[in-house]
Design a protein around this motif. Structure first.
Motif, PDB file in Angstrom:
ATOM      1  N   LEU A  16       0.904  -1.256  -0.065  1.00  0.00           N
ATOM      2  CA  LEU A  16      -0.052   0.080   0.038  1.00  0.00           C
ATOM      3  C   LEU A  16       0.753   1.132   0.040  1.00  0.00           C
ATOM      4  CD1 LEU A  16      -2.640   1.229   0.186  1.00  0.00           C
ATOM      5  CD2 LEU A  16      -2.680   1.061   2.727  1.00  0.00           C
ATOM      6  N   LEU A  17       1.755   1.274   1.051  1.00  0.00           N
ATOM      7  CA  LEU A  17       2.646   2.437   0.993  1.00  0.00           C
ATOM      8  C   LEU A  17       3.616   2.587  -0.503  1.00  0.00           C
ATOM      9  CD1 LEU A  17       4.011   4.570   2.837  1.00  0.00           C
ATOM     10  CD2 LEU A  17       5.965   2.902   3.236  1.00  0.00           C
ATOM     11  N   SER A  22       4.295   5.709  -5.526  1.00  0.00           N
ATOM     12  CA  SER A  22       4.304   5.868  -6.858  1.00  0.00           C
ATOM     13  C   SER A  22       3.563   6.840  -7.517  1.00  0.00           C
ATOM     14  CB  SER A  22       3.957   4.361  -7.226  1.00  0.00           C
ATOM     15  OG  SER A  22       5.207   3.402  -6.977  1.00  0.00           O
ATOM     16  N   LYS A  23       2.463   6.980  -6.988  1.00  0.00           N
ATOM     17  CA  LYS A  23       1.430   7.894  -7.524  1.00  0.00           C
ATOM     18  C   LYS A  23       1.785   9.324  -7.459  1.00  0.00           C
ATOM     19  CE  LYS A  23      -3.551   8.828  -7.365  1.00  0.00           C
ATOM     20  NZ  LYS A  23      -3.488  10.181  -7.608  1.00  0.00           N
ATOM     21  N   VAL A  25       4.877  10.489  -7.103  1.00  0.00           N
ATOM     22  CA  VAL A  25       5.994  10.428  -7.922  1.00  0.00           C
ATOM     23  C   VAL A  25       5.535  10.735  -9.536  1.00  0.00           C
ATOM     24  CG1 VAL A  25       8.207   9.568  -9.051  1.00  0.00           C
ATOM     25  CG2 VAL A  25       7.724   9.336  -6.625  1.00  0.00           C
ATOM     26  N   HIS A  26       4.670  10.010  -9.992  1.00  0.00           N
ATOM     27  CA  HIS A  26       3.962  10.228 -11.084  1.00  0.00           C
ATOM     28  C   HIS A  26       3.246  11.447 -11.122  1.00  0.00           C
ATOM     29  CE1 HIS A  26       0.677   9.763 -14.143  1.00  0.00           C
ATOM     30  NE2 HIS A  26       1.493   8.824 -14.732  1.00  0.00           N
ATOM     31  N   ASP A  27       2.537  11.760 -10.340  1.00  0.00           N
ATOM     32  CA  ASP A  27       2.122  13.194 -10.481  1.00  0.00           C
ATOM     33  C   ASP A  27       3.069  14.427 -10.647  1.00  0.00           C
ATOM     34  OD1 ASP A  27      -0.385  11.930 -10.094  1.00  0.00           O
ATOM     35  OD2 ASP A  27      -0.576  12.328  -8.127  1.00  0.00           O
ATOM     36  N   GLU A  28       3.889  14.136  -9.615  1.00  0.00           N
ATOM     37  CA  GLU A  28       5.055  15.224  -9.850  1.00  0.00           C
ATOM     38  C   GLU A  28       5.792  15.209 -11.286  1.00  0.00           C
ATOM     39  OE1 GLU A  28       7.577  14.387  -6.669  1.00  0.00           O
ATOM     40  OE2 GLU A  28       6.454  15.368  -4.990  1.00  0.00           O
ATOM     41  N   LEU A  29       6.002  13.714 -11.603  1.00  0.00           N
ATOM     42  CA  LEU A  29       6.677  13.577 -13.023  1.00  0.00           C
ATOM     43  C   LEU A  29       5.632  14.353 -13.903  1.00  0.00           C
ATOM     44  CD1 LEU A  29       8.327  10.226 -12.563  1.00  0.00           C
ATOM     45  CD2 LEU A  29       9.520  12.456 -12.937  1.00  0.00           C
ATOM     46  N   TRP A  30       4.417  14.282 -13.776  1.00  0.00           N
ATOM     47  CA  TRP A  30       3.423  14.599 -14.803  1.00  0.00           C
ATOM     48  C   TRP A  30       3.410  16.230 -14.707  1.00  0.00           C
ATOM     49  CZ3 TRP A  30       0.642  13.177 -18.809  1.00  0.00           C
ATOM     50  CH2 TRP A  30      -0.369  13.836 -19.112  1.00  0.00           C
ATOM     51  N   VAL A  31       3.656  16.763 -13.544  1.00  0.00           N
ATOM     52  CA  VAL A  31       3.611  18.135 -13.615  1.00  0.00           C
ATOM     53  C   VAL A  31       4.801  18.920 -14.377  1.00  0.00           C
ATOM     54  CG1 VAL A  31       3.830  20.123 -11.966  1.00  0.00           C
ATOM     55  CG2 VAL A  31       2.006  18.537 -11.653  1.00  0.00           C
ATOM     56  N   GLU A  32       5.860  18.042 -14.127  1.00  0.00           N
ATOM     57  CA  GLU A  32       7.242  18.565 -14.440  1.00  0.00           C
ATOM     58  C   GLU A  32       7.222  18.189 -16.045  1.00  0.00           C
ATOM     59  OE1 GLU A  32      10.681  16.399 -12.741  1.00  0.00           O
ATOM     60  OE2 GLU A  32      10.390  17.285 -10.852  1.00  0.00           O
ATOM     61  N   GLN A  33       6.574  17.265 -16.588  1.00  0.00           N
ATOM     62  CA  GLN A  33       6.674  17.190 -18.262  1.00  0.00           C
ATOM     63  C   GLN A  33       5.642  18.447 -18.605  1.00  0.00           C
ATOM     64  OE1 GLN A  33       4.757  13.439 -19.213  1.00  0.00           O
ATOM     65  NE2 GLN A  33       5.324  13.804 -21.406  1.00  0.00           N
ATOM     66  N   ILE A  34       4.484  18.661 -17.914  1.00  0.00           N
ATOM     67  CA  ILE A  34       3.713  19.946 -18.343  1.00  0.00           C
ATOM     68  C   ILE A  34       4.864  21.024 -18.571  1.00  0.00           C
ATOM     69  CG2 ILE A  34       1.752  21.161 -17.843  1.00  0.00           C
ATOM     70  CD1 ILE A  34       0.324  18.714 -17.139  1.00  0.00           C
ATOM     71  N   ASP A  35       5.467  21.377 -17.337  1.00  0.00           N
ATOM     72  CA  ASP A  35       6.364  22.410 -17.369  1.00  0.00           C
ATOM     73  C   ASP A  35       7.312  22.523 -18.353  1.00  0.00           C
ATOM     74  OD1 ASP A  35       4.744  23.356 -15.078  1.00  0.00           O
ATOM     75  OD2 ASP A  35       6.430  22.801 -13.722  1.00  0.00           O
ATOM     76  N   CYS A  36       7.860  21.081 -18.533  1.00  0.00           N
ATOM     77  CA  CYS A  36       8.811  21.158 -19.610  1.00  0.00           C
ATOM     78  C   CYS A  36       8.287  21.412 -20.955  1.00  0.00           C
ATOM     79  CB  CYS A  36       9.543  19.525 -19.625  1.00  0.00           C
ATOM     80  SG  CYS A  36      10.561  19.588 -18.310  1.00  0.00           S
TER      81      CYS A  36
END
Length: 266
Positions: A16-17, A22-23, A25-36
Motif C-alpha cells: 500500500l505504501l 508511486s502515484k 512521483v507520477h503526479d510530480e513527473l506529470w507536472v514537470e513534464q507539462i512544465d517542460c
C-alpha cells in the motif's frame, strides 16, 4: 500462526505504501513534464523571435556594410578631389607668385622706360622744341620720331652731320636699355620718286628702306649691339598726318626708332 498473519499484514502495508509513493512521483513527473512542454514551447517561440531578430540584424548589417562601401567610395572621391584642389592651390599660388614677379619686373621696366623717356626729353629738348623730334611712350614701348629733314638732305639716304649729332644723343639712352630690341623704320610721303632719283631709288619703298638701313649702320658704329637692331622700310603706307598738305607730308617723312621687348631665344 500469529507470525504468519503479521507477515501478511506487513506485506500489505508495504504494498500500500509503495502504491501511494508511486502515484505521488507520477503526479510530480506529470507536472514537470507539462512544465517542460510549456518551457519548450516558450523556448521555441523565443527561438523563432531570435531568428527573426537575427535576420533583421543580418539585413541591417548588410545595409551598414553597403553604406560603408558607399561612404568609402565617397571618401576616396573626396580625398582625390581634395588632392586635386590642393594641387590647384599650389599651382595657383605659384602662378600668383609668377604674376607678382612679372608685375614687379614690368613696373620696374616702366619706371626705367619713363626715366629714359624723361632723359630723352631733357637731352633733345631743343630738337623737340623745333618740332624735328617727337618722343612717345606707350607702356614699356618707347618711340623716337626723327624728321627726315634733320637726318638727310633731300633725295639722299646718307645721314648728314646734324643728323648724326642728334642720333648720338639718342644712342646714349639706347645703350642703357639693353633689354630692348631696336626697330628703325623709314617712312616717306606719298609723292612719287622724281625721275632723277629713280635709278637709285625706284620707289618710296627703296628710299625708306635705304634711309632706315643707314641709321641702323650708324647706331652700330656708335656701339649698339647689331643683334638688337632691325631696319624696316614702310614707304608711304604708315602716315601720321595727311599727305594733302605740305606740313602733313613733312611729318610723314621721318625715321622712327622704336624700342621693343627682346625676342625669346630659340
Amino acid at each position: 500462526m500469529k507470525m504468519k498473519s503479521f507477515s501478511l499484514f506487513l506485506a500489505a502495508c508495504t504494498l500500500l505504501l509503495t502504491s501511494c509513493v508511486s502515484k505521488k512521483v507520477h503526479d510530480e513527473l506529470w507536472v514537470e513534464q507539462i512544465d517542460c512542454k510549456n518551457h519548450l514551447s516558450e523556448a521555441r517561440k523565443e527561438l523563432v523571435t531570435l531568428k527573426g531578430q537575427n535576420k533583421l540584424l543580418q539585413e541591417k548589417t548588410r545595409e551598414v556594410e553597403l553604406r560603408n562601401e558607399e561612404l568609402s567610395k565617397t571618401n576616396q572621391i573626396l580625398v582625390t578631389k581634395n588632392q586635386t584642389y590642393a594641387n590647384q592651390q599650389l599651382e595657383n599660388q605659384s602662378k600668383i607668385l609668377e604674376l607678382k614677379k612679372e608685375k614687379a619686373e614690368t613696373e620696374e621696366k616702366l619706371v626705367f622706360t619713363s626715366k629714359t623717356y624723361d632723359d630723352l626729353i631733357q637731352t633733345l629738348k631743343e630738337e623737340i622744341k623745333e618740332g624735328q623730334i617727337r618722343i612717345g611712350q606707350k607702356g614699356d614701348r618707347l618711340t623716337v620720331n626723327v624728321s627726315n629733314q634733320i637726318l638727310f638732305h633731300s633725295g639722299s639716304a646718307q645721314v648728314q652731320a646734324k643728323g648724326k649729332s642728334v642720333l648720338k644723343k639718342v644712342v646714349k639712352a639706347l645703350k642703357k636699355m639693353k633689354d630692348k630690341r631696336i626697330l628703325v623704320e623709314g617712312h616717306t610721303d606719298n609723292l612719287p620718286i622724281t625721275q632723277s632719283l629713280k635709278k637709285k631709288f625706284p620707289s618710296n619703298w627703296d628710299l625708306s628702306t635705304a634711309r632706315a638701313t643707314q641709321v641702323v649702320r650708324f647706331l652700330e658704329e656708335q656701339g649698339i649691339n647689331p643683334e638688337r637692331l632691325t631696319a624696316s622700310g614702310r614707304g608711304e603706307y604708315a602716315p601720321i598726318a595727311s599727305n594733302q598738305t605740305r606740313e602733313g607730308r613733312k611729318q610723314n617723312r621721318r625715321i622712327e626708332i622704336i624700342l621693343l621687348p627682346l625676342l625669346p631665344k630659340e
